[in-house]
Scaffold this active site. Sequence first.
Site, PDB file in Angstrom:
ATOM      1  N   SER A  68       2.686   5.880   3.682  1.00 19.28           N
ATOM      2  CA  SER A  68       1.612   5.458   2.793  1.00 19.28           C
ATOM      3  C   SER A  68       1.515   6.437   1.623  1.00 19.28           C
ATOM      4  O   SER A  68       2.511   6.683   0.956  1.00 19.28           O
ATOM      5  CB  SER A  68       0.300   5.360   3.577  1.00 19.28           C
ATOM      6  OG  SER A  68      -0.662   4.621   2.882  1.00 19.28           O
ATOM      7  N   ASP A 114       2.962  -5.656   6.181  1.00 21.31           N
ATOM      8  CA  ASP A 114       2.032  -4.671   5.638  1.00 21.31           C
ATOM      9  C   ASP A 114       1.582  -5.121   4.253  1.00 21.31           C
ATOM     10  O   ASP A 114       2.414  -5.293   3.361  1.00 21.31           O
ATOM     11  CB  ASP A 114       2.742  -3.316   5.556  1.00 21.31           C
ATOM     12  CG  ASP A 114       1.895  -2.228   4.929  1.00 21.31           C
ATOM     13  OD1 ASP A 114       0.667  -2.432   4.782  1.00 21.31           O
ATOM     14  OD2 ASP A 114       2.448  -1.168   4.588  1.00 21.31           O
ATOM     15  N   HIS A 149       2.237  -1.224   8.874  1.00 23.80           N
ATOM     16  CA  HIS A 149       2.177  -0.030   8.028  1.00 23.80           C
ATOM     17  C   HIS A 149       2.907   1.151   8.671  1.00 23.80           C
ATOM     18  O   HIS A 149       2.555   1.607   9.749  1.00 23.80           O
ATOM     19  CB  HIS A 149       0.711   0.324   7.794  1.00 23.80           C
ATOM     20  CG  HIS A 149       0.441   1.117   6.568  1.00 23.80           C
ATOM     21  ND1 HIS A 149       0.957   0.797   5.333  1.00 23.80           N
ATOM     22  CD2 HIS A 149      -0.309   2.234   6.364  1.00 23.80           C
ATOM     23  CE1 HIS A 149       0.535   1.659   4.434  1.00 23.80           C
ATOM     24  NE2 HIS A 149      -0.228   2.549   5.030  1.00 23.80           N
TER      25      HIS A 149
END
Length: 477
Positions: free
Chosen positions: A160, A412, A437
């Site tokens: 991320s 995601d 994710h």
Amino acid sequence: MDIHKSHLLVLGLLLCLMTTQTSAKYEYQIKYLDVPLDHFTYVNESVTFKLRYLVNDTYNTDGKGPILFYTGNEGDIENFAQNTGFMWEIAPELKATLLFAEHRYYGKTLPFGNNSFESPKNLGYLTSEQALADFAFLLAEINPSNRSTRGRPVIAFGGSYGGMLAAWFRMKYPHLVTGAIASSAPILQFDTDCGVFSQILTTVFRVAYKRECVWNIERSWDVLKNYSSTADGLKVLKDSFKFCGNITKAEDITDTFFDYLSDVYGNLAMINYPYNSTFLAPVPAYPVREFCGRLDQNFTGLELIGRLQEALSIYSNYTGQTKCLNIANAYDDNMGTAGWDFQSCTEMVMPMCSEGSGKDMFLKKSWDEKKFSDDCFKKFGVRPKTNVAMTNYGGLYLDAASNIVFSNGLQDPWSGGGVLQSSNNAIKIVLIPEGAHHIDLRAASDEDPGSVRGARQVHLLSIQKWIKQYRKKLNKY
């Protein structure tokens, strides 16, 4: 809309934020290093703060192994160390040192202690550029290179926002970082269609179970709004959802609760793993499917409210230990909300919108750049620089980058801002059709789909190739 609520990466960007596990699975030493408060000035350069980092050197048996470096993102670094099992699983084979560096202003790395968030003056040193410079300073200290000795190869990892930092770390400091595994790294989200997140998220819910799930979510906004318009209706909602605190006005539902629901739907998609997990919240395997299983028919009115409450408990109360639903303070500072609020108001401006009308399952909400800027100024006394990340790091134009793997799970919603293709052969793209994710950075599980296992194999082969190339060049010096 609340500044933070509109920009969660859990990037959870916002914000990929993690919860502490009940018991430590991986062990490490906790260390601190004095680093400059401002790396880009020659004035007051003696002002420093303590950067926290974690080290495990037990696998580096000959002292020559590579360094696997996790570029800490918006949260407590120990949480990321416990939730990035892939690094721990490959370390023995690589005879590697494991290093997890905490991002300034998160966890226990607070430059001004308890006063770190009290003013723009103190917060002004919270930028990705300063954080990357912290990481470079740390590497220069523990892995020095000079005329007689070259440091050990370093591989950056991150998921991320951490994945964004891992990629940028390799781009900005290629002499220090040999390669990078950037998982679920939405480095293009700054200049992507503002509705792509909502569209992908809707698709995840649509295919998870039955199409009625999305229809019920679409219908629920008006149902909740209608109930919130009267005192009796507000009482029905409070009793149904068991809200903590007083629900006394329509805005408690149409602002606060609507924001909460939008966040929950995004979080469910991000943690839609094929096994039970505690990432963001304790949830069962495939939580989107479990959620939609409670909304599998056409419901209306009070029945829809009851079904939505039941579905919501998959995320909010899976353990059955939560006594009431706290929608006003759903995130704690351990998850980095205070710091990310500021970053999203300065350099991490990721426009978000939704169109509704069958294009996605949300109410229509346009991206209002002026309102967002005004809200930021009201809260922090700063205004966003909308294109600064694209200017600093290149965005779509990665022609000069090398030795980076960009991996994205197609389930995601952040994949819409990820690097899904590139004409640069020095960059590798890994698409994970069944992936949520940054699932590929998590510990291996028997329930992992084949595409997840394949992604990890690409990562390992790439790392081995980079290390081999590094050592081959080293022998030429």
